[in-house]
Design a protein around this motif. Sequence first.
Motif, PDB file in Angstrom:
ATOM      1  N   LEU A 258      -2.118 -11.746  -4.377  1.00 36.60           N
ATOM      2  CA  LEU A 258      -2.604 -11.614  -2.444  1.00 36.60           C
ATOM      3  C   LEU A 258      -1.244 -11.170  -2.012  1.00 36.60           C
ATOM      4  N   LEU A 259      -0.334 -11.097  -2.978  1.00 38.91           N
ATOM      5  CA  LEU A 259       0.819 -11.084  -1.964  1.00 38.91           C
ATOM      6  C   LEU A 259       1.318 -10.086  -1.720  1.00 38.91           C
ATOM      7  N   PRO A 260       1.270  -8.637  -3.193  1.00 40.17           N
ATOM      8  CA  PRO A 260       1.307  -7.447  -2.384  1.00 40.17           C
ATOM      9  C   PRO A 260       0.273  -7.129  -1.292  1.00 40.17           C
ATOM     10  N   VAL A 261      -0.806  -7.495  -1.066  1.00 43.42           N
ATOM     11  CA  VAL A 261      -1.604  -6.710  -0.350  1.00 43.42           C
ATOM     12  C   VAL A 261      -1.018  -7.154   1.065  1.00 43.42           C
ATOM     13  N   LEU A 262      -1.144  -8.289   1.423  1.00 41.19           N
ATOM     14  CA  LEU A 262      -0.050  -8.614   2.415  1.00 41.19           C
ATOM     15  C   LEU A 262       0.874  -7.780   3.688  1.00 41.19           C
ATOM     16  N   ARG A 287       5.991 -24.151 -18.354  1.00 44.53           N
ATOM     17  CA  ARG A 287       4.977 -24.601 -19.018  1.00 44.53           C
ATOM     18  C   ARG A 287       4.089 -24.051 -19.962  1.00 44.53           C
ATOM     19  N   ARG A 288       4.324 -22.597 -19.518  1.00 48.09           N
ATOM     20  CA  ARG A 288       4.232 -22.162 -20.959  1.00 48.09           C
ATOM     21  C   ARG A 288       2.662 -22.253 -20.411  1.00 48.09           C
ATOM     22  N   ALA A 289       2.507 -21.730 -19.403  1.00 48.57           N
ATOM     23  CA  ALA A 289       0.953 -21.695 -19.122  1.00 48.57           C
ATOM     24  C   ALA A 289       0.471 -20.704 -18.617  1.00 48.57           C
ATOM     25  N   MET A 290       1.554 -19.617 -18.790  1.00 47.36           N
ATOM     26  CA  MET A 290       1.295 -18.312 -18.508  1.00 47.36           C
ATOM     27  C   MET A 290       0.295 -17.193 -19.592  1.00 47.36           C
ATOM     28  N   THR A 291      -0.245 -16.255 -18.259  1.00 49.91           N
ATOM     29  CA  THR A 291      -1.437 -15.198 -19.365  1.00 49.91           C
ATOM     30  C   THR A 291      -0.844 -14.024 -18.826  1.00 49.91           C
ATOM     31  N   LEU A 292      -1.497 -13.335 -19.711  1.00 48.21           N
ATOM     32  CA  LEU A 292      -1.737 -11.859 -20.252  1.00 48.21           C
ATOM     33  C   LEU A 292      -2.003 -11.464 -18.452  1.00 48.21           C
ATOM     34  N   GLY A 293      -3.378 -11.831 -17.902  1.00 48.32           N
ATOM     35  CA  GLY A 293      -4.040 -11.563 -16.915  1.00 48.32           C
ATOM     36  C   GLY A 293      -3.154 -12.173 -15.777  1.00 48.32           C
ATOM     37  N   ALA A 294      -2.666 -12.735 -15.640  1.00 53.90           N
ATOM     38  CA  ALA A 294      -1.962 -13.899 -14.822  1.00 53.90           C
ATOM     39  C   ALA A 294      -1.073 -12.782 -14.284  1.00 53.90           C
ATOM     40  N   VAL A 295      -0.408 -11.772 -15.348  1.00 53.95           N
ATOM     41  CA  VAL A 295       0.972 -10.919 -15.323  1.00 53.95           C
ATOM     42  C   VAL A 295       0.462  -9.111 -14.831  1.00 53.95           C
ATOM     43  N   LEU A 296      -0.798  -9.282 -15.487  1.00 59.34           N
ATOM     44  CA  LEU A 296      -1.297  -7.550 -15.420  1.00 59.34           C
ATOM     45  C   LEU A 296      -1.805  -7.376 -14.148  1.00 59.34           C
ATOM     46  N   TRP A 297      -3.022  -8.591 -13.613  1.00 63.70           N
ATOM     47  CA  TRP A 297      -3.938  -8.279 -12.445  1.00 63.70           C
ATOM     48  C   TRP A 297      -2.907  -7.843 -10.801  1.00 63.70           C
ATOM     49  N   PRO A 298      -1.735  -8.773 -11.133  1.00 63.19           N
ATOM     50  CA  PRO A 298      -0.751  -9.012  -9.938  1.00 63.19           C
ATOM     51  C   PRO A 298      -0.488  -7.359 -10.076  1.00 63.19           C
ATOM     52  N   ALA A 299       0.425  -7.033 -11.111  1.00 60.74           N
ATOM     53  CA  ALA A 299       1.074  -5.865 -11.677  1.00 60.74           C
ATOM     54  C   ALA A 299      -0.050  -4.932 -11.037  1.00 60.74           C
ATOM     55  N   LEU A 300      -1.160  -4.734 -11.410  1.00 59.96           N
ATOM     56  CA  LEU A 300      -2.286  -3.912 -10.868  1.00 59.96           C
ATOM     57  C   LEU A 300      -2.314  -3.496  -9.724  1.00 59.96           C
ATOM     58  N   VAL A 301      -2.345  -4.617  -9.019  1.00 62.63           N
ATOM     59  CA  VAL A 301      -2.142  -4.647  -7.126  1.00 62.63           C
ATOM     60  C   VAL A 301      -1.052  -4.114  -6.558  1.00 62.63           C
ATOM     61  N   CYS A 302       0.391  -4.255  -7.319  1.00 61.68           N
ATOM     62  CA  CYS A 302       0.766  -3.278  -6.932  1.00 61.68           C
ATOM     63  C   CYS A 302       1.516  -1.965  -6.706  1.00 61.68           C
ATOM     64  N   VAL A 303       0.827  -1.322  -7.776  1.00 61.49           N
ATOM     65  CA  VAL A 303       0.207  -0.126  -7.880  1.00 61.49           C
ATOM     66  C   VAL A 303      -0.757   0.202  -7.173  1.00 61.49           C
ATOM     67  N   VAL A 304      -1.102  -1.018  -6.595  1.00 60.58           N
ATOM     68  CA  VAL A 304      -2.736   0.135  -5.416  1.00 60.58           C
ATOM     69  C   VAL A 304      -2.066  -0.247  -4.358  1.00 60.58           C
ATOM     70  N   CYS A 305      -0.990  -0.700  -4.258  1.00 64.11           N
ATOM     71  CA  CYS A 305      -0.664  -1.134  -2.980  1.00 64.11           C
ATOM     72  C   CYS A 305       1.415  -0.090  -2.910  1.00 64.11           C
ATOM     73  N   LEU A 306       1.267   0.509  -3.630  1.00 61.53           N
ATOM     74  CA  LEU A 306       2.583   1.693  -3.725  1.00 61.53           C
ATOM     75  C   LEU A 306       2.598   2.663  -2.190  1.00 61.53           C
ATOM     76  N   PRO A 307       1.447   3.355  -2.145  1.00 64.93           N
ATOM     77  CA  PRO A 307       1.438   3.645  -1.229  1.00 64.93           C
ATOM     78  C   PRO A 307       2.059   3.016   0.496  1.00 64.93           C
ATOM     79  N   GLY A 308       1.502   1.810   0.562  1.00 63.01           N
ATOM     80  CA  GLY A 308       1.797   1.285   2.146  1.00 63.01           C
ATOM     81  C   GLY A 308       2.818   0.457   1.751  1.00 63.01           C
ATOM     82  N   LEU A 309       3.746   0.123   0.611  1.00 62.39           N
ATOM     83  CA  LEU A 309       5.121   0.129   0.630  1.00 62.39           C
ATOM     84  C   LEU A 309       6.217   1.257   0.504  1.00 62.39           C
ATOM     85  N   LEU A 310       6.012   2.470  -0.181  1.00 60.65           N
ATOM     86  CA  LEU A 310       6.361   3.087   0.971  1.00 60.65           C
ATOM     87  C   LEU A 310       6.601   4.009   1.774  1.00 60.65           C
TER      88      LEU A 310
END
Length: 496
Positions: A258-262, A287-310
């Motif tokens: 949710l952070l990028p879309v805010l 905690r060694r609880a990080m998963t691949l999805g926990a990184v990739l999904w926010p990263a994908l949303v960041c890409v989607v939000c790039l026009p707004g950030l620009l």
Amino acid sequence: MTLSDLDQDAPLAGRGVSLRALTCLLFGILVAMQAGFWAFMGLPFWWSIFGLFACFAAGRALWAAQWSGRVAPTTLALCVILATCVIVLGGEGRFFYANTDWQVRAAVLADLGRYAWPFAYVQPSGAIILRAPVAMYLLPALIGKGVGGTSAEIALMVQNIVILATVLAVGSELFTAKREKIIALAVFLGFSGMDVMGQLIVHRSILLHLNGWAGLQYSAHITQIFWAPQHALAGWIFAVLYLAWIKGRAPAVAMWVLLPVLALLSPLALIGSVPYAIHAFVATMFRRAMTLGAVLWPALVCVVCLPGLLYLGADSASVGAGGTTYNWALTTTFLALEVGGYLYALWLTRRHLQFGIPATLITVVLLMLLPLWRVGSSTDFTSRASIPALAILSMMMAAILSKNSAGPGQVPFRRAQRLILTVFAVGLATPAGEIARAILWPRSPAVQCSYFGVVPGGAAHYIARLSHLPAVIRPQSVTLVRPTEPPRCWDGPWPD
């Protein structure tokens, strides 16, 4: 509705609404705002398809994550009632007085509904485009385009009621007992520093707007939602998800997605959220609880939000930023009156911090440092970037007040509770003043001018030269508008 009524929620808990569903609702609304922005900027249709598909995939992952907690029906109903009262009293829908910031907000909403997207104002300096946190206005403006009349204003009111009610409902699940939930809701809505004391120190009338006495602000929660709901809602959405993660109710990926879309709702509240997001990331790694999805999904949303950030960063050199030149004695007094009592309560209960040491330290450090920086010529950076920290601090105070301090060895909690109640009681003057103006002053009139009619020449943090937009998001064709302003910008009295 009484406390005894709310205590009957337990048998209904299984029929309540899950935190998973409420968070996905918030994510869906924020994604819809992004889609509205893509239309507003005239981005290619393929980008909208890609963005919506990517956000849908991230939403599926959000739904599949580990959650716990359900909001009982009566608690949810109470949150809807409270949100409706707050938003309507804030002047949305023009049933009551709205603070004068709404002169600008109403003009922006009207222009977004009046002109074909994308559009630019013709000004002596060239073509000028709105460059502001426009997310809150876009969906209501689209409704206004289709329905006309006052539909955009009503749609904005309903949208913000839904978001605020959802935030309150998610926040209610940070506490278990019904008594604790009621205390938390009351503390959150009434939370403020002792502005009235500051007003007296600088020899200003206590009948005025109280938050600006020191030349910078840590605004009361009611002040934030009355004057700048987009900033308040952005900061509060993140704050409740962060605390829900600490309590084990929500996965860390929820706040990261949710952070990028805010950003389009409030880039300043986003800045104040980043240290907490970093803490969650580092803690999850340790905690060694990080998963691949926990990184990739926010990263994908960041890409989607790039026009707004620009878009938000376009022509930003005209806004300016840097350290403050405030009087140190006044700044120290400001911190003491606004948050000093609350921070001392945390010190008194430091052996039993309800939301952990890292969250407490981040909150304290942020509130100490934020007054030392500014963006633009106003105090908006301090007042908006502090929203997540103040929201988190209010829940820490609610947790202390909810603690049973009757047993032996609870002297620190009793002292902290007395201190919190004293500061809170004095601070109630600020939200009380906001609500009194809403009720006693005339309802706000309709705004008839364009944005440039309300703000001749425009404000640097609200506009950008079309030629200074990054080429990748600059519209290929725009509607050039030359507003004809009426003799009066509003059709009735608007006291300030």
